[in-house]
Scaffold this motif. Structure first.
Motif, PDB file in Angstrom:
ATOM      1  N   SER A  89       0.865  -1.185   0.000  1.00 15.76           N
ATOM      2  CA  SER A  89       0.000   0.000   0.000  1.00 15.76           C
ATOM      3  C   SER A  89       0.904   1.237   0.000  1.00 15.76           C
ATOM      4  O   SER A  89       1.880   1.286   0.750  1.00 15.76           O
ATOM      5  N   THR A  90       0.542   2.215  -0.821  1.00  8.58           N
ATOM      6  CA  THR A  90       1.340   3.456  -0.836  1.00  8.58           C
ATOM      7  C   THR A  90       1.261   4.158   0.522  1.00  8.58           C
ATOM      8  O   THR A  90       2.146   4.934   0.877  1.00  8.58           O
ATOM      9  N   MET A  91       0.188   3.871   1.299  1.00  7.80           N
ATOM     10  CA  MET A  91       0.025   4.540   2.597  1.00  7.80           C
ATOM     11  C   MET A  91       1.180   4.176   3.535  1.00  7.80           C
ATOM     12  O   MET A  91       1.740   5.037   4.210  1.00  7.80           O
ATOM     13  N   ASP A  92       1.512   2.874   3.576  1.00  5.99           N
ATOM     14  CA  ASP A  92       2.554   2.424   4.505  1.00  5.99           C
ATOM     15  C   ASP A  92       3.914   3.026   4.132  1.00  5.99           C
ATOM     16  O   ASP A  92       4.666   3.468   4.990  1.00  5.99           O
ATOM     17  N   ARG A 117      -5.821  -0.159   0.628  1.00  4.28           N
ATOM     18  CA  ARG A 117      -6.933  -0.128   1.588  1.00  4.28           C
ATOM     19  C   ARG A 117      -7.780   1.127   1.432  1.00  4.28           C
ATOM     20  O   ARG A 117      -7.288   2.185   1.034  1.00  4.28           O
ATOM     21  N   GLY A 118      -9.055   0.964   1.789  1.00  4.58           N
ATOM     22  CA  GLY A 118      -9.976   2.077   1.768  1.00  4.58           C
ATOM     23  C   GLY A 118     -10.408   2.399   3.181  1.00  4.58           C
ATOM     24  O   GLY A 118      -9.829   1.901   4.149  1.00  4.58           O
ATOM     25  N   ARG A 119     -11.421   3.225   3.308  1.00  7.30           N
ATOM     26  CA  ARG A 119     -11.931   3.566   4.636  1.00  7.30           C
ATOM     27  C   ARG A 119     -12.636   2.370   5.256  1.00  7.30           C
ATOM     28  O   ARG A 119     -13.018   1.440   4.566  1.00  7.30           O
ATOM     29  N   PRO A 123     -10.902  -3.176   1.411  1.00  5.10           N
ATOM     30  CA  PRO A 123      -9.767  -3.200   0.471  1.00  5.10           C
ATOM     31  C   PRO A 123      -9.982  -2.198  -0.665  1.00  5.10           C
ATOM     32  O   PRO A 123     -11.122  -1.819  -0.949  1.00  5.10           O
ATOM     33  N   TRP A 124      -8.899  -1.747  -1.266  1.00  9.18           N
ATOM     34  CA  TRP A 124      -9.015  -0.910  -2.463  1.00  9.18           C
ATOM     35  C   TRP A 124      -8.398  -1.684  -3.631  1.00  9.18           C
ATOM     36  O   TRP A 124      -7.197  -1.929  -3.665  1.00  9.18           O
ATOM     37  N   VAL A 125      -9.257  -2.102  -4.544  1.00  5.81           N
ATOM     38  CA  VAL A 125      -8.792  -2.916  -5.667  1.00  5.81           C
ATOM     39  C   VAL A 125      -7.920  -2.048  -6.571  1.00  5.81           C
ATOM     40  O   VAL A 125      -8.355  -0.979  -7.012  1.00  5.81           O
ATOM     41  N   ILE A 132      -4.908   5.428 -10.684  1.00  5.99           N
ATOM     42  CA  ILE A 132      -3.903   6.245  -9.995  1.00  5.99           C
ATOM     43  C   ILE A 132      -4.009   5.880  -8.520  1.00  5.99           C
ATOM     44  O   ILE A 132      -5.090   5.960  -7.933  1.00  5.99           O
ATOM     45  N   TYR A 133      -2.904   5.443  -7.964  1.00  5.83           N
ATOM     46  CA  TYR A 133      -2.848   5.097  -6.542  1.00  5.83           C
ATOM     47  C   TYR A 133      -1.712   5.905  -5.945  1.00  5.83           C
ATOM     48  O   TYR A 133      -0.538   5.634  -6.250  1.00  5.83           O
ATOM     49  N   LEU A 134      -2.048   6.901  -5.177  1.00  3.35           N
ATOM     50  CA  LEU A 134      -0.997   7.787  -4.666  1.00  3.35           C
ATOM     51  C   LEU A 134      -1.184   8.072  -3.193  1.00  3.35           C
ATOM     52  O   LEU A 134      -2.293   8.023  -2.661  1.00  3.35           O
ATOM     53  N   SER A 135      -0.059   8.368  -2.537  1.00  2.69           N
ATOM     54  CA  SER A 135      -0.091   8.901  -1.172  1.00  2.69           C
ATOM     55  C   SER A 135       0.820  10.122  -1.139  1.00  2.69           C
ATOM     56  O   SER A 135       1.925  10.097  -1.682  1.00  2.69           O
ATOM     57  N   LEU A 136       0.310  11.151  -0.495  1.00  2.84           N
ATOM     58  CA  LEU A 136       0.990  12.436  -0.484  1.00  2.84           C
ATOM     59  C   LEU A 136       1.246  12.860   0.963  1.00  2.84           C
ATOM     60  O   LEU A 136       0.342  12.788   1.790  1.00  2.84           O
ATOM     61  N   ASN A 176     -15.938  11.631   1.422  1.00  5.42           N
ATOM     62  CA  ASN A 176     -14.892  11.731   0.399  1.00  5.42           C
ATOM     63  C   ASN A 176     -15.019  10.732  -0.743  1.00  5.42           C
ATOM     64  O   ASN A 176     -14.034  10.399  -1.368  1.00  5.42           O
ATOM     65  N   ASP A 177     -16.209  10.222  -0.990  1.00  7.88           N
ATOM     66  CA  ASP A 177     -16.377   9.330  -2.149  1.00  7.88           C
ATOM     67  C   ASP A 177     -16.548  10.189  -3.388  1.00  7.88           C
ATOM     68  O   ASP A 177     -17.392  11.098  -3.403  1.00  7.88           O
ATOM     69  N   ILE A 178     -15.807   9.869  -4.421  1.00  2.59           N
ATOM     70  CA  ILE A 178     -15.952  10.624  -5.670  1.00  2.59           C
ATOM     71  C   ILE A 178     -16.851   9.813  -6.604  1.00  2.59           C
ATOM     72  O   ILE A 178     -16.542   8.661  -6.918  1.00  2.59           O
ATOM     73  N   ILE A 188     -10.775   8.786  -1.000  1.00  2.33           N
ATOM     74  CA  ILE A 188      -9.653   9.403  -0.286  1.00  2.33           C
ATOM     75  C   ILE A 188      -9.529   8.739   1.080  1.00  2.33           C
ATOM     76  O   ILE A 188     -10.539   8.489   1.747  1.00  2.33           O
ATOM     77  N   LEU A 189      -8.313   8.484   1.480  1.00  2.85           N
ATOM     78  CA  LEU A 189      -8.049   7.932   2.811  1.00  2.85           C
ATOM     79  C   LEU A 189      -6.960   8.795   3.440  1.00  2.85           C
ATOM     80  O   LEU A 189      -5.902   8.982   2.839  1.00  2.85           O
ATOM     81  N   THR A 190      -7.248   9.338   4.623  1.00  2.21           N
ATOM     82  CA  THR A 190      -6.246  10.203   5.251  1.00  2.21           C
ATOM     83  C   THR A 190      -5.756   9.549   6.536  1.00  2.21           C
ATOM     84  O   THR A 190      -6.561   9.100   7.347  1.00  2.21           O
ATOM     85  N   ILE A 204      -2.138  11.711   2.705  1.00  2.00           N
ATOM     86  CA  ILE A 204      -3.420  11.698   1.984  1.00  2.00           C
ATOM     87  C   ILE A 204      -3.312  10.660   0.874  1.00  2.00           C
ATOM     88  O   ILE A 204      -2.449  10.771  -0.001  1.00  2.00           O
ATOM     89  N   GLY A 205      -4.166   9.663   0.945  1.00  2.00           N
ATOM     90  CA  GLY A 205      -4.167   8.620  -0.087  1.00  2.00           C
ATOM     91  C   GLY A 205      -5.322   8.852  -1.042  1.00  2.00           C
ATOM     92  O   GLY A 205      -6.443   9.111  -0.615  1.00  2.00           O
ATOM     93  N   ILE A 206      -5.023   8.775  -2.327  1.00  2.00           N
ATOM     94  CA  ILE A 206      -6.079   8.964  -3.334  1.00  2.00           C
ATOM     95  C   ILE A 206      -6.045   7.778  -4.295  1.00  2.00           C
ATOM     96  O   ILE A 206      -4.982   7.401  -4.798  1.00  2.00           O
ATOM     97  N   GLY A 207      -7.198   7.200  -4.510  1.00  2.00           N
ATOM     98  CA  GLY A 207      -7.324   6.143  -5.514  1.00  2.00           C
ATOM     99  C   GLY A 207      -8.382   6.559  -6.514  1.00  2.00           C
ATOM    100  O   GLY A 207      -9.489   6.940  -6.125  1.00  2.00           O
ATOM    101  N   ILE A 208      -8.030   6.521  -7.798  1.00  2.00           N
ATOM    102  CA  ILE A 208      -9.027   6.868  -8.832  1.00  2.00           C
ATOM    103  C   ILE A 208      -8.989   5.794  -9.922  1.00  2.00           C
ATOM    104  O   ILE A 208      -7.915   5.401 -10.397  1.00  2.00           O
TER     105      ILE A 208
HETATM  106  C1  BTN Z   1     -12.064   4.890   0.171  1.00  2.00           C
HETATM  107  O1  BTN Z   1     -12.870   5.363  -0.636  1.00  2.00           O
HETATM  108  O2  BTN Z   1     -12.416   4.040   0.994  1.00  2.00           O
HETATM  109  C2  BTN Z   1     -10.641   5.378   0.166  1.00  2.00           C
HETATM  110  C3  BTN Z   1      -9.798   4.692  -0.884  1.00  2.00           C
HETATM  111  C4  BTN Z   1      -8.360   5.140  -0.891  1.00  2.00           C
HETATM  112  C5  BTN Z   1      -7.492   4.308  -1.813  1.00  2.00           C
HETATM  113  C6  BTN Z   1      -6.112   4.878  -1.970  1.00  2.00           C
HETATM  114  S1  BTN Z   1      -5.217   4.122  -3.293  1.00  2.00           S
HETATM  115  C7  BTN Z   1      -3.754   4.906  -2.786  1.00  2.00           C
HETATM  116  C8  BTN Z   1      -3.733   4.836  -1.274  1.00  2.00           C
HETATM  117  N1  BTN Z   1      -3.165   3.577  -0.836  1.00  2.00           N
HETATM  118  C9  BTN Z   1      -4.056   2.823  -0.211  1.00  2.00           C
HETATM  119  O3  BTN Z   1      -3.828   1.694   0.266  1.00  2.00           O
HETATM  120  N2  BTN Z   1      -5.243   3.461  -0.158  1.00  2.00           N
HETATM  121  C10 BTN Z   1      -5.185   4.755  -0.770  1.00  2.00           C
END
Ligand code: BTN
Length: 318
Positions: A89-92, A117-119, A123-125, A132-136, A176-178, A188-190, A204-208
């Motif tokens: 996961s980019t978060m870790d 991972r998501g909120r 899981p975040w597929v 785009i799977y990013l953490s900032l 934060n669901d888009i 978004i996962l913060t 800040i994690g963003i998955g699109i």
């Molecule tokens: C959600 O809607 O539940 C939040 C999803 C967040 C997914 C992103 S993908 C990049 C970053 N790494 C992760 O493991 N999760 C976030």
């Protein structure tokens, strides 16, 4: 060096001689050839013709920093990029970098995540090369209680970008669901590293979902490709998201929470609706009547009492 070589290849409208590149970069012709080979192994299609030189035919669909940086119009967000083919996961990874003192704006990108991972522990597929799977990493000077504002800021930035690129109104479901056409396009996962009253840093994690095909999407999810029937350029989308985040973050620092809340309100589909809120083991129901200046949802329950909700998952009833 490869980034510099690419710069020459991209600038040239036709063939560019090996001599011109190697003279400019002060490397041997042999050295240049080795770099060209490495670029080809990374997926760049480069023609090499005796007496003519080199010509870049196509670039791979990869979020390489060397592709992102040239047209990135930010001052500090994404100036430092850690790129990975695959991560759990980019978060870790971003958390670890944050602990080591990574500067504000540091970006972690992965082409796929094995444990994205998501909120709420979901899981975040993350299919490879599709999204785009990013953490900032940000280091804002705000108390930890205001973390939600940054989540809303990221959602607003993602929506603004999708609207610009896609030309259609994406929406935000609290928090934060888009959504695009009522289906989930991104999230978004913060996560935070903080003391009681002081934020050290935020990730800040963003998955699109960009070029995902139907089979790699959950039933209530969608991708830009699914909605439009064509693939989208992930690099330019990413550059635009980063710019939008930086612009909104800078405005937030000078204008405060309301700047973000107002933008969020303009794109939300939650306020005014009857909603069910899933707070892990408790289910609340009522009317979503507002959000406060910290980004918490104000829920007017059937008893008439308004409850402030800071986390949870909502379902729109009508
Ligand atoms: C959600 O809607 O539940 C939040 C999803 C967040 C997914 C992103 S993908 C990049 C970053 N790494 C992760 O493991 N999760 C976030």
């Amino acid at each position: 060096m490869q980034t510099k070589i690419l710069h020459f290849l991209k600038k040239a409208t036709n063939y560019i001689s090996g001599e011109e590149i190697s003279d400019n970069l002060k490397i041997s012709r042999q050295g240049l050839w080795k770099h060209i080979e490495t670029l080809r192994e990374s997926g760049y299609d480069i023609l090499a013709v005796p007496h003519l030189g080199y010509k870049l035919v196509s670039s791979p669909d990869r979020l390489f920093p060397s592709e992102i940086k040239p047209n990135l119009k930010t001052k500090y967000i994404g100036k430092k990029i850690y790129y990975f083919e695959s991560l759990p996961s980019t978060m870790d990874t971003a958390m670890q970098l944050g602990l080591k003192g990574a500067e504000e704006g540091t970006l972690v990108l992965a082409e796929t995540q094995s444990h994205g991972r998501g909120r709420m522990g979901r899981p975040w597929v993350s299919p490879k090369y599709k999204g785009i799977y990013l953490s900032l990493i940000l280091r804002p000077q705000i108390p930890p209680q205001q973390l939600s504002i940054l989540t809303l800021l990221a959602a607003v930035s993602a929506v603004e970008t999708v609207n610009e690129v896609f030309g259609q109104e994406a929406k935000i479901k609290w928090p934060n669901d888009i959504l695009l056409n009522g289906k989930k396009l991104g999230g978004i996962l913060t996560e935070i590293n903080a003391e009681v009253d002081q934020m050290r840093f935020v990730v800040i994690g963003i998955g699109i979902n960009i070029n995902n095909d139907k089979k790699s999407l959950l039933p209530q999810a969608t991708s830009l490709k699914e909605e439009r029937g064509e693939s989208f350029n992930r690099i330019s989308l990413l550059q635009k998201i980063l710019k939008s985040i930086e612009d909104n973050y800078e405005s937030f620092k000078t204008k405060g929470n309301d700047f973000i809340i107002d933008k969020w309100r303009a794109s939300n589909v939650t306020l005014g609706k009857r909603v069910k809120v899933n707070l892990h083991h408790v289910l609340l129901e009522g009317q979503a009547v507002g959000i406060d200046s910290d980004g918490a949802l104000l829920l007017r329950k059937d008893s008439g009492i308004t409850q402030r909700v800071t986390s949870g998952d909502i379902t729109l009833s009508r």
